[in-house]
Design a protein around this motif. Structure first.
Motif, mmCIF file in Angstrom:
data_model
loop_
_atom_site.group_PDB
_atom_site.id
_atom_site.type_symbol
_atom_site.label_atom_id
_atom_site.label_comp_id
_atom_site.label_asym_id
_atom_site.label_seq_id
_atom_site.Cartn_x
_atom_site.Cartn_y
_atom_site.Cartn_z
ATOM 1 N N MET A 102 0.846 -1.193 0.000
ATOM 2 C CA MET A 102 0.000 0.000 0.000
ATOM 3 C C MET A 102 0.883 1.245 0.000
ATOM 4 O O MET A 102 1.919 1.281 0.667
ATOM 5 C CB MET A 102 -0.916 0.003 1.227
ATOM 6 N N SER A 103 0.483 2.268 -0.746
ATOM 7 C CA SER A 103 1.253 3.500 -0.811
ATOM 8 C C SER A 103 1.189 4.239 0.508
ATOM 9 O O SER A 103 0.315 4.008 1.353
ATOM 10 C CB SER A 103 0.716 4.400 -1.929
ATOM 11 N N ALA A 104 2.120 5.177 0.678
ATOM 12 C CA ALA A 104 2.150 5.999 1.885
ATOM 13 C C ALA A 104 0.900 6.864 1.981
ATOM 14 O O ALA A 104 0.277 7.204 0.977
ATOM 15 C CB ALA A 104 3.401 6.861 1.862
ATOM 16 N N LEU A 105 0.559 7.244 3.191
ATOM 17 C CA LEU A 105 -0.600 8.089 3.428
ATOM 18 C C LEU A 105 -0.163 9.548 3.390
ATOM 19 O O LEU A 105 0.805 9.946 4.051
ATOM 20 C CB LEU A 105 -1.208 7.744 4.781
ATOM 21 N N VAL A 106 -0.872 10.359 2.614
ATOM 22 C CA VAL A 106 -0.515 11.756 2.393
ATOM 23 C C VAL A 106 -1.685 12.648 2.781
ATOM 24 O O VAL A 106 -2.847 12.324 2.521
ATOM 25 C CB VAL A 106 -0.149 12.001 0.910
ATOM 26 N N ALA A 107 -1.371 13.774 3.397
ATOM 27 C CA ALA A 107 -2.361 14.823 3.634
ATOM 28 C C ALA A 107 -2.245 15.812 2.480
ATOM 29 O O ALA A 107 -1.222 16.483 2.327
ATOM 30 C CB ALA A 107 -2.105 15.517 4.965
ATOM 31 N N GLY A 108 -3.263 15.855 1.639
ATOM 32 C CA GLY A 108 -3.239 16.710 0.464
ATOM 33 C C GLY A 108 -4.177 17.889 0.613
ATOM 34 O O GLY A 108 -5.265 17.756 1.182
ATOM 35 N N VAL A 109 -3.753 19.046 0.111
ATOM 36 C CA VAL A 109 -4.579 20.248 0.152
ATOM 37 C C VAL A 109 -4.623 20.858 -1.240
ATOM 38 O O VAL A 109 -3.587 21.231 -1.795
ATOM 39 C CB VAL A 109 -4.025 21.292 1.147
ATOM 40 N N GLU A 110 -5.812 20.926 -1.798
ATOM 41 C CA GLU A 110 -6.030 21.661 -3.033
ATOM 42 C C GLU A 110 -6.641 23.008 -2.661
ATOM 43 O O GLU A 110 -7.779 23.078 -2.196
ATOM 44 C CB GLU A 110 -6.972 20.915 -3.976
ATOM 45 N N LEU A 111 -5.870 24.085 -2.853
ATOM 46 C CA LEU A 111 -6.355 25.421 -2.540
ATOM 47 C C LEU A 111 -6.943 26.040 -3.793
ATOM 48 O O LEU A 111 -6.228 26.302 -4.768
ATOM 49 C CB LEU A 111 -5.221 26.312 -2.023
ATOM 50 N N GLY A 112 -8.248 26.240 -3.773
ATOM 51 C CA GLY A 112 -8.926 26.836 -4.910
ATOM 52 C C GLY A 112 -9.397 28.242 -4.608
ATOM 53 O O GLY A 112 -9.409 28.679 -3.458
ATOM 54 N N GLY A 113 -9.827 28.935 -5.634
ATOM 55 C CA GLY A 113 -10.257 30.310 -5.468
ATOM 56 C C GLY A 113 -11.531 30.448 -4.668
ATOM 57 O O GLY A 113 -11.765 31.482 -4.033
ATOM 58 N N THR A 114 -12.383 29.415 -4.664
ATOM 59 C CA THR A 114 -13.645 29.482 -3.924
ATOM 60 C C THR A 114 -13.708 28.483 -2.772
ATOM 61 O O THR A 114 -14.397 28.725 -1.795
ATOM 62 C CB THR A 114 -14.849 29.236 -4.857
#
Length: 292
Positions: free
Chosen positions: A1-13
Motif C-alpha cells: 500500500m502506498s504511503a498516506l498523504v495529507a493533500g490540500v487543493e487550494l482553490g479560489g472558492t
C-alpha cells in the motif's frame, strides 16, 4: 500500500483537504471555503494537525505562485487579482508539520494525478487543461511539470481574434488573452448568461472554440505533448464542445509537423480527463507522494 498523504487543493472558492494514498484509498476529506488568508490558512492547518498518521504533505494551489525554492517568496502566492492573497505563505502549512512536502500549482498537480492514475498513464509528455472560472494548463515534460522563472500560464496566451470580434475580454491583466475570451466569466459577459444556460448551437460558442483551438495549436507546437486532457466546468456542461474543438485544432494545425498523426488519432490525442472532480485533490496527493 502506498504511503498516506495529507493533500490540500487550494482553490479560489474552496479548499479541499484529503487524507489518502490515491483515488481508491481516501480516508478523510474536508472542504473549507476560501475566505481571507487569515481565516482560511489556520482552518487548513487545524485539519492537518488532526491527521497525525500522514507521512507527507502535498499542496496544490491556485496561482500565480512562486515555485523557485531559491526565492525569498518561495511558496507564496504572487501578483494575484484575488484580494488579500498576494504574499500568502502556502508552504508554511507544510513546514509547520515538519513532514516532507511537495508544492505546485493546482493544474500542475492535477496533471500529475492524471499521469499517475488517470488518462495520461504511461505518457512522459502531456498537458492538462481546465476551462472554468479561469483557464489553467498543467504541462508535464519527461515526467516533470514545466517550470523556470515561473510556471506555465498558457491560459494567458495572446491569440488571434475572429474577424469582426470586438468583445473587450474580461482578464484584468490582458483583456483579450485566452482566459479573457473563453473562460466561464468571459462566456457569461459575452452572452449575457452563463455557459450552462446556452444551447449547444449558440453563436457565443464560436469565438470560444476559436480561442481555445488557437491556444491548443500553440501548446502542440511548443510543448509537443503526446496527449492533451481538457475539462473543467465549462466543458462539463457542454458535451458538444469537445468534438468541435477537436475539429478546430486539426484545421488550425493544417497538416504541419506532427499534425497528420494528431488528426489520425484526434479522439485519443484530445480527450476528457479520467479523474473528473478528483483530479485536483489527487494532484495534491501525487505531490506528497513525489516528495517521499
Amino acid at each position: 500500500m502506498s504511503a498516506l498523504v495529507a493533500g490540500v487543493e487550494l482553490g479560489g472558492t474552496k479548499c479541499v483537504c484529503v487524507l489518502a494514498s490515491g483515488p481508491d484509498d481516501i480516508r478523510d476529506e474536508r472542504r473549507i471555503e476560501t475566505r481571507s488568508p487569515a481565516e482560511t490558512l489556520p482552518a487548513i492547518a487545524a485539519v492537518l494537525a488532526e491527521w497525525t498518521d500522514a507521512q507527507a504533505i502535498g499542496l496544490a494551489s491556485f496561482g500565480p505562485v512562486d515555485l523557485d525554492d531559491r526565492s525569498p517568496r518561495y511558496g507564496q502566492i504572487v501578483n494575484t487579482p484575488k484580494p488579500g492573497w498576494d504574499g500568502a505563505d502556502i508552504v508554511g502549512l507544510a513546514r509547520a508539520t515538519g513532514l516532507p512536502f511537495g508544492f505546485d500549482t493546482d493544474v500542475d498537480g492535477a496533471a500529475l494525478a492524471e499521469g499517475r492514475w488517470g488518462a495520461a498513464q504511461g505518457l512522459g509528455s502531456f498537458a492538462y487543461v481546465t476551462v472554468g472560472t479561469g483557464i489553467g494548463i498543467g504541462t508535464v515534460v519527461r515526467g516533470q511539470t514545466v517550470r523556470g522563472l515561473g510556471h506555465s500560464e498558457a491560459g494567458h496566451l495572446r491569440i488571434p481574434r475572429l474577424p469582426g470580434d470586438d468583445f473587450a475580454g474580461v482578464c484584468p491583466y490582458h483583456r483579450d488573452c485566452v482566459e479573457g475570451l473563453a473562460s466561464g466569466p468571459a462566456i457569461a459577459a459575452r452572452a449575457g448568461k452563463p455557459g450552462e444556460a446556452l444551447s449547444a448551437d449558440d453563436p457565443a460558442w464560436t469565438p470560444v472554440v476559436a480561442a481555445l483551438a488557437a491556444m491548443l495549436h500553440n501548446l502542440v507546437l511548443t510543448a509537443a505533448p503526446e496527449r492533451i486532457l481538457i475539462g473543467g466546468g465549462v466543458f462539463g456542461g457542454q458535451p458538444s464542445l469537445l468534438p468541435r474543438l477537436r475539429s478546430a485544432l486539426v484545421d488550425s494545425l493544417a497538416g504541419y509537423g506532427a499534425a497528420p498523426a494528431i488528426a489520425a488519432g484526434i479522439e485519443d490525442f484530445l480527450q476528457a480527463p479520467a479523474l473528473g472532480h478528483q483530479a485536483g485533490p489527487m494532484g495534491a496527493i501525487a505531490l506528497g507522494l513525489d516528495a517521499l
